[in-house]
Design a protein around this motif. Structure first.
Motif, PDB file in Angstrom:
ATOM      1  N   ALA A  75       0.827  -1.214   0.000  1.00  0.00           N
ATOM      2  CA  ALA A  75       0.000   0.000   0.000  1.00  0.00           C
ATOM      3  C   ALA A  75       0.856   1.256   0.000  1.00  0.00           C
ATOM      4  N   LEU A  76       2.089   1.147   0.490  1.00  0.00           N
ATOM      5  CA  LEU A  76       2.967   2.313   0.523  1.00  0.00           C
ATOM      6  C   LEU A  76       3.341   2.783  -0.884  1.00  0.00           C
ATOM      7  N   ILE A  77       3.299   1.866  -1.867  1.00  0.00           N
ATOM      8  CA  ILE A  77       3.690   2.236  -3.230  1.00  0.00           C
ATOM      9  C   ILE A  77       2.672   3.201  -3.853  1.00  0.00           C
ATOM     10  N   PRO A  78       1.393   2.829  -3.951  1.00  0.00           N
ATOM     11  CA  PRO A  78       0.443   3.803  -4.527  1.00  0.00           C
ATOM     12  C   PRO A  78       0.287   5.049  -3.643  1.00  0.00           C
ATOM     13  N   LEU A  79       0.446   4.890  -2.322  1.00  0.00           N
ATOM     14  CA  LEU A  79       0.365   6.060  -1.442  1.00  0.00           C
ATOM     15  C   LEU A  79       1.514   7.024  -1.732  1.00  0.00           C
ATOM     16  N   ALA A  80       2.719   6.471  -1.943  1.00  0.00           N
ATOM     17  CA  ALA A  80       3.871   7.324  -2.268  1.00  0.00           C
ATOM     18  C   ALA A  80       3.689   8.007  -3.619  1.00  0.00           C
ATOM     19  N   LEU A  81       3.170   7.266  -4.608  1.00  0.00           N
ATOM     20  CA  LEU A  81       2.939   7.848  -5.934  1.00  0.00           C
ATOM     21  C   LEU A  81       1.864   8.937  -5.858  1.00  0.00           C
ATOM     22  N   PHE A  82       0.834   8.711  -5.058  1.00  0.00           N
ATOM     23  CA  PHE A  82      -0.215   9.727  -4.859  1.00  0.00           C
ATOM     24  C   PHE A  82       0.393  10.980  -4.222  1.00  0.00           C
ATOM     25  N   THR A  83       1.259  10.770  -3.236  1.00  0.00           N
ATOM     26  CA  THR A  83       1.906  11.896  -2.553  1.00  0.00           C
ATOM     27  C   THR A  83       2.755  12.710  -3.515  1.00  0.00           C
ATOM     28  N   VAL A  84       3.545  12.014  -4.346  1.00  0.00           N
ATOM     29  CA  VAL A  84       4.385  12.711  -5.327  1.00  0.00           C
ATOM     30  C   VAL A  84       3.516  13.492  -6.304  1.00  0.00           C
ATOM     31  N   ALA A  85       2.423  12.877  -6.743  1.00  0.00           N
ATOM     32  CA  ALA A  85       1.553  13.530  -7.726  1.00  0.00           C
ATOM     33  C   ALA A  85       0.935  14.812  -7.155  1.00  0.00           C
ATOM     34  N   VAL A  86       0.395  14.742  -5.934  1.00  0.00           N
ATOM     35  CA  VAL A  86      -0.252  15.936  -5.378  1.00  0.00           C
ATOM     36  C   VAL A  86       0.770  16.994  -4.995  1.00  0.00           C
ATOM     37  N   GLN A  87       1.971  16.556  -4.598  1.00  0.00           N
ATOM     38  CA  GLN A  87       3.011  17.537  -4.296  1.00  0.00           C
ATOM     39  C   GLN A  87       3.442  18.280  -5.551  1.00  0.00           C
ATOM     40  N   ARG A  88       3.293  17.628  -6.703  1.00  0.00           N
ATOM     41  CA  ARG A  88       3.591  18.276  -7.982  1.00  0.00           C
ATOM     42  C   ARG A  88       2.362  18.980  -8.574  1.00  0.00           C
ATOM     43  N   ARG A  89       1.328  19.099  -7.751  1.00  0.00           N
ATOM     44  CA  ARG A  89       0.096  19.816  -8.102  1.00  0.00           C
ATOM     45  C   ARG A  89      -0.677  19.156  -9.244  1.00  0.00           C
ATOM     46  N   VAL A  90      -0.620  17.834  -9.313  1.00  0.00           N
ATOM     47  CA  VAL A  90      -1.409  17.091 -10.294  1.00  0.00           C
ATOM     48  C   VAL A  90      -2.850  17.039  -9.805  1.00  0.00           C
ATOM     49  N   ARG A  91      -3.797  17.413 -10.672  1.00  0.00           N
ATOM     50  CA  ARG A  91      -5.212  17.398 -10.306  1.00  0.00           C
ATOM     51  C   ARG A  91      -6.009  16.399 -11.139  1.00  0.00           C
ATOM     52  N   SER A  92      -5.389  15.714 -12.058  1.00  0.00           N
ATOM     53  CA  SER A  92      -6.086  14.822 -12.987  1.00  0.00           C
ATOM     54  C   SER A  92      -6.688  13.640 -12.233  1.00  0.00           C
ATOM     55  N   TRP A  93      -8.016  13.510 -12.309  1.00  0.00           N
ATOM     56  CA  TRP A  93      -8.693  12.451 -11.559  1.00  0.00           C
ATOM     57  C   TRP A  93      -8.281  11.065 -12.061  1.00  0.00           C
ATOM     58  N   TRP A  94      -7.980  10.960 -13.365  1.00  0.00           N
ATOM     59  CA  TRP A  94      -7.635   9.654 -13.916  1.00  0.00           C
ATOM     60  C   TRP A  94      -6.259   9.173 -13.451  1.00  0.00           C
ATOM     61  N   ILE A  95      -5.496  10.043 -12.829  1.00  0.00           N
ATOM     62  CA  ILE A  95      -4.234   9.642 -12.193  1.00  0.00           C
ATOM     63  C   ILE A  95      -4.436   9.412 -10.693  1.00  0.00           C
ATOM     64  N   GLY A 152      -0.031  30.982   0.027  1.00  0.00           N
ATOM     65  CA  GLY A 152      -1.234  30.785  -0.785  1.00  0.00           C
ATOM     66  C   GLY A 152      -1.763  29.375  -0.647  1.00  0.00           C
ATOM     67  N   PRO A 153      -3.018  29.154  -1.034  1.00  0.00           N
ATOM     68  CA  PRO A 153      -3.637  27.846  -0.858  1.00  0.00           C
ATOM     69  C   PRO A 153      -3.056  26.795  -1.786  1.00  0.00           C
ATOM     70  N   GLY A 154      -2.963  25.574  -1.273  1.00  0.00           N
ATOM     71  CA  GLY A 154      -2.506  24.456  -2.084  1.00  0.00           C
ATOM     72  C   GLY A 154      -3.688  23.621  -2.556  1.00  0.00           C
ATOM     73  N   LEU A 155      -3.404  22.335  -2.846  1.00  0.00           N
ATOM     74  CA  LEU A 155      -4.454  21.473  -3.379  1.00  0.00           C
ATOM     75  C   LEU A 155      -5.491  21.097  -2.328  1.00  0.00           C
ATOM     76  N   ALA A 156      -5.135  21.175  -1.045  1.00  0.00           N
ATOM     77  CA  ALA A 156      -6.064  20.755   0.002  1.00  0.00           C
ATOM     78  C   ALA A 156      -7.369  21.533  -0.073  1.00  0.00           C
ATOM     79  N   GLU A 157      -7.270  22.843  -0.286  1.00  0.00           N
ATOM     80  CA  GLU A 157      -8.474  23.663  -0.376  1.00  0.00           C
ATOM     81  C   GLU A 157      -9.313  23.274  -1.592  1.00  0.00           C
ATOM     82  N   HIS A 158      -8.638  22.999  -2.706  1.00  0.00           N
ATOM     83  CA  HIS A 158      -9.337  22.581  -3.933  1.00  0.00           C
ATOM     84  C   HIS A 158     -10.068  21.268  -3.708  1.00  0.00           C
TER      85      HIS A 158
END
Length: 433
Positions: free
Chosen positions: A203-223, A267-273
């Motif tokens: 579970a740490l693998i997809p969680l880490a990939l999710f973390t990297v994606a949101v830290q890079r401001r990825v908003r694409s739902w299909w990712i 400024g606001p990050g992805l959490a607010e979005h």
């Protein structure tokens, strides 16, 4: 400097930005709380009607791929899947509070954290004292009366029509969010029967990939959705309750535009979005549907209600929610005042704190979840748990309403002062002094 100048103030007014944000959240939770109540009432009426078999059949209908061990009943999907959405929002909100909210100041954070801990410890103690000699695994339910349901509590506030001061509303919301985090920790630690380390590590693998994606401001739902779904499935497979995945995913989302900037000015990050997108789904769909599947208990009239409440487990839940929560939250707050020499904000009274403490006794959503984990959804004791949670929550709501209504005139005056904007800049004058 005089002694009075050295003293800090409990429930002091925070910033206008934080007050406006909290007010917006509570408005959404009010709608969610109303839907939660509607779902619960429908479930109770249906489960106690001549067509109760239809309710049970619907709740126990299984769907999902058996190959992934996800051929689950609709009731289980609601508890494990829909509540993961709820806990994702909890993770977002908690991180937001401590990164960019008023509670990034440790002195302001100390009170709601301490009150949340006290509001969990005392109800658990009350339950254990009542059930110490009950036997038959009764002590497995010690955590049931420790939770606070913010949606239900805010719905009660809306019905009472109280102009609760901003500081108390912030305190109630923050206390409930910290309470939810502690509850999911309790679920992970004490209600995990068998732990499979393989799926947990995977579970740490997809969680880490999710973390990297949101830290890079990825908003694409299909990712993001496939990564979040994979994390949820693997956590579910590990034996830990799948709602834990929701909290972890929420913690991964950046609150600020640049977390390294170290302050809200970034400024606001992805959490607010995400919060704007997901909170309506959580409050308007996930939690009410869970309540619909969890609250349907066949009471059996007054005699059945009386029989259920004679069970020490149900009695411990009612006493924990009504007495334990009030004593824990109010007592902790009072002790902090005594030991830190802090004083209440002007315009407030200790009766106000008692009213909020009684509101904390509205357990419902997470209490029902823990009850299912402790005793099973279809067991006789599980039904007694539901009766205890419903009775305790309603009793706490009635008592809180009575206390807060006594002070409604004072709240109205405070609300009037907090809303006055003579210079017309959109910010109440009281926040600019």
């Amino acid at each position: 400097m005089s002694e009075s100048q050295n003293r800090s103030t409990l429930f002091a007014r925070g910033s206008w930005a934080e007050t406006a944000r909290i007010s917006d959240i509570l408005r959404k939770e009010t709608v969610g709380g109303a839907l939660l109540l509607i779902g619960s009432v429908i479930a109770l009426v249906w489960a106690n009607s001549p067509w109760s078999d239809g309710y049970t059949a619907l709740r126990d209908t299984t769907v999902g791929p058996a190959s992934l061990h996800l051929n689950l009943s609709l009731g289980t999907w609601a508890a494990d899947g829909l509540l993961a959405i709820f806990f994702f929002v909890v993770g977002l909100e908690l991180k937001r509070e401590f990164v960019a909210g008023d509670l990034r100041d440790p002195r302001r954070a100390a009170l709601p954290i301490a009150a949340a801990v006290g509001g969990m410890a005392v109800p658990a103690l009350v339950f254990v004292l009542i059930n110490a000699r009950t036997g038959e695994g009764a002590l497995a339910g010690w955590a049931i009366p420790t939770a606070t349901d913010i949606a239900f509590a805010v719905a009660v506030l809306a019905i009472v029509s109280t102009h609760l001061p901003a500081a108390l509303r912030t305190f109630l919301l923050t206390l409930a969010v910290v309470d939810d985090l502690l509850a999911v920790t309790v679920i992970a630690v004490f209600y995990t029967d068998e732990l499979a380390f393989g799926p947990l590590l995977l579970a740490l693998i997809p969680l880490a990939l999710f973390t990297v994606a949101v830290q890079r401001r990825v908003r694409s739902w299909w990712i993001l959705l496939p990564l979040a779904g994979a994390t949820w499935i693997l956590v579910h497979e590990s034996g830990i309750h799948a709602t834990v995945a929701g909290v972890l995913l929420g913690f991964a989302v950046p609150v600020l535009r640049s977390e390294k900037a170290g302050g809200p000015d970034a400024g606001p990050g992805l959490a607010e979005h995400f919060e704007h997108r997901i909170r309506p789904i959580s409050a308007g769909f996930a939690v009410p549907l869970f309540a619909f599947f969890a609250a349907g208990v066949t009471v059996g009239g007054f005699s059945g209600l009386s029989t259920s409440l004679r069970d020490p487990v149900a009695l411990g839940i009612v006493a924990g929610l009504v007495i334990g929560k009030a004593v824990g939250i109010f007592g902790t707050t009072y002790l902090m005042s005594r030991f830190t020499r802090a004083t209440l904000d002007s315009g407030l009274a200790w009766l106000d704190v008692l009213g909020v403490a009684l509101l904390g006794g509205i357990g419902f959503t997470v209490s029902l979840l823990i009850g299912d984990l402790a005793f099973g959804m279809d067991s006789l004791r599980g039904d007694h748990v539901k009766v205890g949670v419903l009775t305790g929550s309603v009793a706490a709501a009635v008592l809180a309403s009575a206390v807060l209504r006594m002070r409604n005139g004072a709240y109205r005056n405070i609300a009037l002062a907090e809303s006055r904007d003579d210079d017309g800049d959109g910010i109440p004058d009281v926040y600019q002094r």
